[in-house]
Design an enzyme around this catalytic site. Sequence first.
Site, PDB file in Angstrom:
ATOM      1  N   THR A  81     -25.543 -10.618  13.143  1.00 37.52           N
ATOM      2  CA  THR A  81     -26.480 -10.421  12.034  1.00 37.52           C
ATOM      3  C   THR A  81     -25.740  -9.850  10.833  1.00 37.52           C
ATOM      4  O   THR A  81     -25.038  -8.840  10.959  1.00 37.52           O
ATOM      5  CB  THR A  81     -27.613  -9.466  12.469  1.00 37.52           C
ATOM      6  OG1 THR A  81     -28.223 -10.034  13.632  1.00 37.52           O
ATOM      7  CG2 THR A  81     -28.642  -9.263  11.374  1.00 37.52           C
ATOM      8  N   GLN A 110      -4.972  -3.999  -1.734  1.00 34.94           N
ATOM      9  CA  GLN A 110      -4.538  -2.986  -2.711  1.00 34.94           C
ATOM     10  C   GLN A 110      -4.440  -3.536  -4.131  1.00 34.94           C
ATOM     11  O   GLN A 110      -4.123  -2.780  -5.053  1.00 34.94           O
ATOM     12  CB  GLN A 110      -3.180  -2.407  -2.298  1.00 34.94           C
ATOM     13  CG  GLN A 110      -3.216  -1.621  -1.000  1.00 34.94           C
ATOM     14  CD  GLN A 110      -3.981  -0.300  -1.099  1.00 34.94           C
ATOM     15  OE1 GLN A 110      -4.274   0.187  -2.196  1.00 34.94           O
ATOM     16  NE2 GLN A 110      -4.314   0.272   0.044  1.00 34.94           N
ATOM     17  N   CYS A 120      -2.211   5.106   7.590  1.00 39.39           N
ATOM     18  CA  CYS A 120      -1.957   4.637   8.960  1.00 39.39           C
ATOM     19  C   CYS A 120      -0.767   5.332   9.596  1.00 39.39           C
ATOM     20  O   CYS A 120      -0.777   5.636  10.776  1.00 39.39           O
ATOM     21  CB  CYS A 120      -1.704   3.141   8.981  1.00 39.39           C
ATOM     22  SG  CYS A 120      -3.026   2.207   8.271  1.00 39.39           S
ATOM     23  N   ASN A 146       0.795  -1.226   0.000  1.00 39.69           N
ATOM     24  CA  ASN A 146       0.000   0.000   0.000  1.00 39.69           C
ATOM     25  C   ASN A 146       0.828   1.276   0.000  1.00 39.69           C
ATOM     26  O   ASN A 146       0.317   2.344  -0.292  1.00 39.69           O
ATOM     27  CB  ASN A 146      -0.939   0.012   1.213  1.00 39.69           C
ATOM     28  CG  ASN A 146      -0.249  -0.363   2.503  1.00 39.69           C
ATOM     29  OD1 ASN A 146       0.456  -1.370   2.578  1.00 39.69           O
ATOM     30  ND2 ASN A 146      -0.421   0.458   3.519  1.00 39.69           N
ATOM     31  N   SER A 162     -10.996  -5.667   0.895  1.00 35.95           N
ATOM     32  CA  SER A 162     -11.697  -4.624   1.656  1.00 35.95           C
ATOM     33  C   SER A 162     -12.617  -3.834   0.731  1.00 35.95           C
ATOM     34  O   SER A 162     -12.200  -3.393  -0.343  1.00 35.95           O
ATOM     35  CB  SER A 162     -10.657  -3.679   2.277  1.00 35.95           C
ATOM     36  OG  SER A 162     -11.285  -2.535   2.800  1.00 35.95           O
TER      37      SER A 162
HETATM   38  C1  LIG Z   1      -2.680  -3.484   2.281  1.00 37.48           C
HETATM   39  C2  LIG Z   1      -3.755  -3.170   3.251  1.00 37.48           C
HETATM   40  N1  LIG Z   1      -4.223  -4.145   4.033  1.00 37.48           N
HETATM   41  C3  LIG Z   1      -5.204  -3.920   4.926  1.00 37.48           C
HETATM   42  C4  LIG Z   1      -5.768  -2.677   5.076  1.00 37.48           C
HETATM   43  C5  LIG Z   1      -6.861  -2.473   6.082  1.00 37.48           C
HETATM   44  O1  LIG Z   1      -8.112  -2.418   5.440  1.00 37.48           O
HETATM   45  P1  LIG Z   1      -9.372  -1.775   6.161  1.00 37.48           P
HETATM   46  O2  LIG Z   1      -9.180  -0.293   6.142  1.00 37.48           O
HETATM   47  O3  LIG Z   1     -10.534  -2.211   5.323  1.00 37.48           O
HETATM   48  O4  LIG Z   1      -9.427  -2.329   7.527  1.00 37.48           O
HETATM   49  C6  LIG Z   1      -5.300  -1.622   4.291  1.00 37.48           C
HETATM   50  C7  LIG Z   1      -5.833  -0.251   4.462  1.00 37.48           C
HETATM   51  O5  LIG Z   1      -5.226   0.720   4.145  1.00 37.48           O
HETATM   52  C8  LIG Z   1      -4.280  -1.873   3.348  1.00 37.48           C
HETATM   53  O6  LIG Z   1      -3.800  -0.912   2.551  1.00 37.48           O
END
Ligand SMILES: Cc1ncc(COP(=O)(O)O)c(C=O)c1O
Length: 378
Positions: A237, A178, A323, A149, A199
Site C-alpha cells: 500500500t 546528495q 554510516c 556524501n 531520498s
Molecule cells: C549518497 C547516499 N546514498 C544513499 C544514502 C542512503 O539514503 P537513505 O538514508 O534514504 O536510505 C545516503 C545516506 O546517507 C547517501 O548519502
Amino acid sequence: MIYLDHSATTKPDPAVLQTFIQASERYYANPASLHQMGVEANALLTRAREQIADIIKTSPEQIIFTSGGSESNNFAIKGLARANKHRGTKILVSAIEHASVLESAKALEKEGFTVDIVDVDEHGVILIEDLKKKLTKDTVVVSIMHVNNEMGAVQPITEIAQIVHQYSRAFYHMDAVQSFGKIPVQFNEENGPDAITISGHKINALKGSGFLALRKQVNINPIIHGGGQEMGYRSGTVAVPQVVALAKATRLASEKQPQKAMQFSKWRDELHEYFKQFPYVHVLSSSQGAPHIVSCAVQGLKGEILVNAMQHEGIIISTSSACSSKDHTVSHVIHAIKVDPSYEKGVIRMSLGEGICEADIAFFKTAFSKVMHQVKEM
Ligand SMILES: Cc1ncc(COP(=O)(O)O)c(C=O)c1O
C-alpha cells in the site's frame, strides 16, 4: 545548537509537515480502493507523481516511490542487473559509492554477476581512463554517484553517461541523494543516467520516503512482489501522505536550488580559506565540489573527539559519514582518496542546509578555533 549535519539527515520543512498532516487526516484511504475515498487518495498520488516527473523530466509512470535512498539503490542495481542479464553479467561501481550501492552489487555476486571498481583521484573524482578500461561488452550496470556524501566530490555525469552508452549496452544508474536540491539534477535528453535515486529525508521531507526515477524504456525487475502497486515494481500500500509531502519537498528543493548553491558555495569557500591557518588541518572538499559539503582531516586526532568537542561548543558535525561514524574504522571513501595515514582517522564533515545563516558560520569558526587550541594543548 547549530546543526551542520544535513548530509546525514534534515529537519522536515514546516510546510512539508503541514502537507503530510493534512493528507494523513483527509486522504488516509487506500489509493487502490474502488470507493470515492480511495479514488481521491489515488488522485492525490497521481498528482504527486506528475509533479515529481515534471521536475525530474521523465514521465509519471517512470517514478517509483520507495522508502528512501538505500531502497532505491538496491532496486536500481538488483532490478537492472536481473532484468538485463542477457546483456551481460558485469557490474561497475565507483570506489566511493554509498554502502547501499556497494553491498547491492556485492550481493549479486551470489547470482553469477561480477563486480569491478572504478578508481578515483585524490579529490574523489572518478578516473575516466579507468572507467573506459573496466567497461566491457559484458557490463550490464554502471552505478556512479552524482555527489559523494563524505567529501562532496561531483562526478562528470554527462561524460560518464556518454562513455557508458557509447562503449557498452549497460544502464547507468546515478545515486543523486546528495546532489538533488544542491546542484541541478534532471534526465538529460541527449545524454545522462538511465536511473536516478533520490531520498526524501535529505531534502527536508520525511524519513522513509524517496523514489527511483527511470528514463523511458528502461527494463527493470520489481523490488517487492505482491499486489502490483507502483506499476508492479514495488508492491505494498502506497504511503500517500509521505509521497505527497515528498512531492512538496521535491518542488521546494528544486525551486530553492540555485539560490542555495550560491549561498552555500560562498560559505564553503570561506571555510576552506579559514582552515588554511591550521597547518595540521587538511581540507578534503574542494571548490569544484558540492556547495553544501565541507570536509577536512586533522592530523593525529580522531574524528569522534572533534565531534564531541564541537558538540560541547554547540555545533553538530559528523565524522566522514553517518554510516561510518559508529564503527570507528576509516571509511572506504577516505581509503580510496588515499588520505595520509596520520590524517585518516581525523576526518570531520560539516554539511550545510536549510536555516543556516552567516552568523552560524562565524560561530562555527570561533568554536573550531577554540577546540583546536584545546586539543593541541593536550
Ligand atoms: C549518497 C547516499 N546514498 C544513499 C544514502 C542512503 O539514503 P537513505 O538514508 O534514504 O536510505 C545516503 C545516506 O546517507 C547517501 O548519502
